[in-house]
Design an enzyme around this catalytic site. Structure first.
Site, PDB file in Angstrom:
ATOM      1  N   ARG A 194       0.789  -1.236   0.000  1.00 55.11           N
ATOM      2  CA  ARG A 194       0.000   0.000   0.000  1.00 55.11           C
ATOM      3  C   ARG A 194       0.820   1.286   0.000  1.00 55.11           C
ATOM      4  NH1 ARG A 194      -2.801  -0.249   5.943  1.00 55.11           N
ATOM      5  NH2 ARG A 194      -0.931  -0.683   7.149  1.00 55.11           N
ATOM      6  N   LEU A 239      -5.375  -3.214   0.247  1.00 56.07           N
ATOM      7  CA  LEU A 239      -6.050  -4.521   0.166  1.00 56.07           C
ATOM      8  C   LEU A 239      -7.437  -4.529   0.803  1.00 56.07           C
ATOM      9  CD1 LEU A 239      -2.860  -6.659   0.868  1.00 56.07           C
ATOM     10  CD2 LEU A 239      -4.081  -6.510  -1.314  1.00 56.07           C
ATOM     11  N   LYS A 262      13.266 -27.882   3.569  1.00 56.79           N
ATOM     12  CA  LYS A 262      14.680 -28.083   3.911  1.00 56.79           C
ATOM     13  C   LYS A 262      15.157 -29.444   3.404  1.00 56.79           C
ATOM     14  CE  LYS A 262      14.662 -25.109   8.023  1.00 56.79           C
ATOM     15  NZ  LYS A 262      15.583 -24.010   7.736  1.00 56.79           N
ATOM     16  N   GLU A 266      17.676 -22.621  18.648  1.00 58.36           N
ATOM     17  CA  GLU A 266      18.091 -21.399  17.927  1.00 58.36           C
ATOM     18  C   GLU A 266      18.928 -20.567  18.874  1.00 58.36           C
ATOM     19  OE1 GLU A 266      14.925 -19.499  15.360  1.00 58.36           O
ATOM     20  OE2 GLU A 266      13.737 -20.382  16.943  1.00 58.36           O
ATOM     21  N   HIS A 291       6.681 -26.664  12.904  1.00 58.68           N
ATOM     22  CA  HIS A 291       7.924 -27.281  12.429  1.00 58.68           C
ATOM     23  C   HIS A 291       8.229 -28.627  13.120  1.00 58.68           C
ATOM     24  CE1 HIS A 291       8.306 -23.489  10.543  1.00 58.68           C
ATOM     25  NE2 HIS A 291       8.881 -22.846  11.530  1.00 58.68           N
TER      26      HIS A 291
END
Ligand SMILES: NC(=O)C1=CN([C@@H]2O[C@H](COP(=O)(O)OP(=O)(O)OC[C@H]3O[C@@H](n4cnc5c(N)ncnc54)[C@H](OP(=O)(O)O)[C@@H]3O)[C@@H](O)[C@H]2O)C=CC1
Ligand SMILES: O=C1O[C@H](COP(=O)(O)O)[C@@H](O)[C@H](O)[C@H]1O
Length: 488
Positions: A49, A92, A180, A214, A238
């Site tokens: 936008r 949108l 992956k 992580e 996941h």
């Protein structure tokens, strides 16, 4: 040679100036271009936008690549990619603005692949806008991102909205872990190797561990993450997806329907975790300040924009039981967390110990075999086994050794792909095998909702763990209670 059904595609990205588009999609499209995997006639249309022109969008895309690609931009490749790019400024929420699409796409000759890279509250407006401007055909596709909803109810609402306009076989629900390399290799490992197909059950396997660690924290995403937590952000999608690939029965073939069916059976067989057993089966954690690779990092409650009272979990560990013949008595232990010592995603299949030991000189208890599947980094597979130490003197001496198959060494190439590339390509090619069906997502939510509800009923507070560790001590205890330990 192109497939008979081949039709050129228009990839339309709604939310093209957003974070997902800039950090993941544009980078992946660049890498696909680099690998000559985009068809010459594929066009990419950004919709958002703020920006006014295609030239402005192309400049933003170039800046994003400069910032997020970890190699210098190759201008020849960029030249090819930028020739495909164009842009439409559309709010949108405004149905009449979608009419601009009519001049930009050609649904009779080209397949429209609509990538919804926006928050789900905009899905309804987009679906209605596309329908009312008449650009959709039975061949059009829509791609949507995880998380699909926040729980079963909201997930159903989103899917219902989408279903009013797109048929299930036009919908591509992304979980980027399914793109992956090593997740895909699970199919090959399990279903192309008889040594594994015949030993993949409760007769030979003791337990399985899935770790997705992580080292990053929440990276300025407090607003999103604190409402979500690690259970919904990572485990619902996941980790459960990895679990289904590890646990499913052999599918009849590689068609989407066959694979979806087998995955759903696994999800249906997950033993519910409820308020009665949640404390014994799960661990919630939240990181405090600590060190990652020697550098000091703040705790979760000190992150930018943090609410100091937050009890959202940044770590979760769970014992999962699958109630079917194959996995009777074989627990799956899963853990995932932010601010772990390093990025490490792996599956460890622990085989049973042998019933009798004839090598007592070497080991009082013979260590069991392990199959370690490294998903990232350093993709590969190790088999941990016992071998005789070479030598002719004295008794037989055993030593634990590793059969080490590193993908980069074996195949002499490093994958430059992170998951999105494969999935974008499959969406452009119209193959839904690696995407999630509605039923899979709803089964996963139903199971996760029960855990979330049980935590809420118990007012279960997360246990703290210092950044740079593998989670709270309680996570060690989760396995120790069963006489086991996490693979370190
Ligand atoms: N970011 C990521 O790494 C990941 C994101 N996702 C999911 O992807 C989706 C998008 O996430 P993300 O990119 O982070 O979100 P962002 O908010 O960064 O991007 C959304 C984009 O859509 C634009 N937009 C918002 N409202 C309108 C509108 N009415 N008309 C036109 N454009 C509009 C936004 O513009 P403006 O900035 O002006 O509001 C922004 O450019 C979400 O569902 C998210 O959960 C999933 C996995 C990873
Ligand atoms: O979906 C998500 O995944 C990332 C981790 O992805 P990876 O490919 O880097 O392993 C995670 O950081 C993020 O919180 C989550 O939304």
């Amino acid at each position: 040679m192109k497939n008979q059904n081949y039709k050129p595609c228009d990839l339309v990205i709604y939310g093209a100036l957003g974070d997902l588009s800039k950090r993941k999609l544009l980078i992946s499209l660049y890498r696909l271009e680099k690998s000559n995997l985009l068809e010459a006639d594929t066009r990419i249309i950004g919709v958002d936008r703020l920006e006014e022109t295609s030239t402005g969008f192309i400049e933003i895309a170039h800046n994003s690549l400069t910032e997020h690609l970890n190699t210098p931009i190759d201008e020849e490749i960029w030249g090819r990619l930028s020739n495909r790019l164009s842009y439409l400024k559309i709010d949108l929420t405004q149905p009449e603005q979608y009419l601009q699409l009519n001049a930009a796409v050609d649904p009779e000759k080209r397949v429209m692949v609509n990538y919804f890279a926006v928050a789900p509250f905009l899905f309804k407006s987009i679906c209605q806008g596309l329908q009312s401007c008449g650009v959709l055909t039975a061949e059009s596709r829509m791609v949507m991102e995880k998380p699909i909803g926040h729980d079963l109810k909201s997930s159903k609402e989103i899917n219902d909205v989408v279903e009013e306009v797109f048929h299930e076989d036009q919908v591509y629900r992304i979980d980027h872990y399914l793109g992956k390399e090593t997740v895909l290799n699970l199919l090959a490992l399990r279903f192309a190797n008889s040594i594994f197909t015949t030993n993949w059950n409760h007769n030979t396997i003791d337990h399985i561990q899935i770790t997705v660690g992580e080292d990053i924290g929440i990276e300025g995403r407090w607003e999103y993450f604190d409402k979500t937590g690690q259970l919904r952000d990572m485990l619902q999608n996941h980790l459960l997806q990895i679990l289904t690939f590890v646990a499913m029965e052999p599918p009849a073939d590689l068609e989407a329907e066959s694979i979806h069916m087998e995955k759903i059976k696994v999800l249906k067989a997950l033993r519910p975790i409820t308020v009665r057993n949640v404390e014994e089966k799960t661990v919630r954690g939240q990181y405090t300040a600590g060190f990652i690779k020697g550098a000091a990092v703040p705790g979760y409650l000190e992150e930018e924009g943090a609410n100091k009272e937050s009890t959202t979990e940044s770590f979760v560990a769970i014992r999962v039981d699958i109630d079917n013949w194959r996995w009777a008595g074989v627990p799956f232990y899963m853990r995932t967390g932010k601010r772990m010592p390093n990025k490490r995603t792996e599956i460890v299949v622990n085989f049973k110990q042998l019933p009798h030991n004839i090598f007592k000189d070497s080991f009082r208890d013979l260590p069991a075999n392990k199959l370690v599947i490294h998903l990232q980094p350093n993709e590969g597979v190790d088999v941990v086994m016992l071998n005789k130490v070479p030598g002719i003197d004295g008794n037989i001496k055993l030593q634990q050794t590793k059969l080490d198959l590193s993908f980069s060494e074996t195949f002499k190439k490093n994958s430059i792909f992170g998951g999105y590339e494969k999935l974008i390509l499959e969406a452009l090619r119209g193959n839904t095998t690696l995407f999630l069906s509605r039923e899979e997502i709803e089964q996963a939510w139903a199971w996760v909702d029960s855990i979330q509800d049980a935590w809420a009923q118990n007012h279960s507070a997360p246990k703290s763990y210092p950044a740079g560790s593998w989670g709270p001590i309680a996570s060690v205890a989760l396995l120790a209670r069963d006489g086991r330990a996490w693979e370190e």
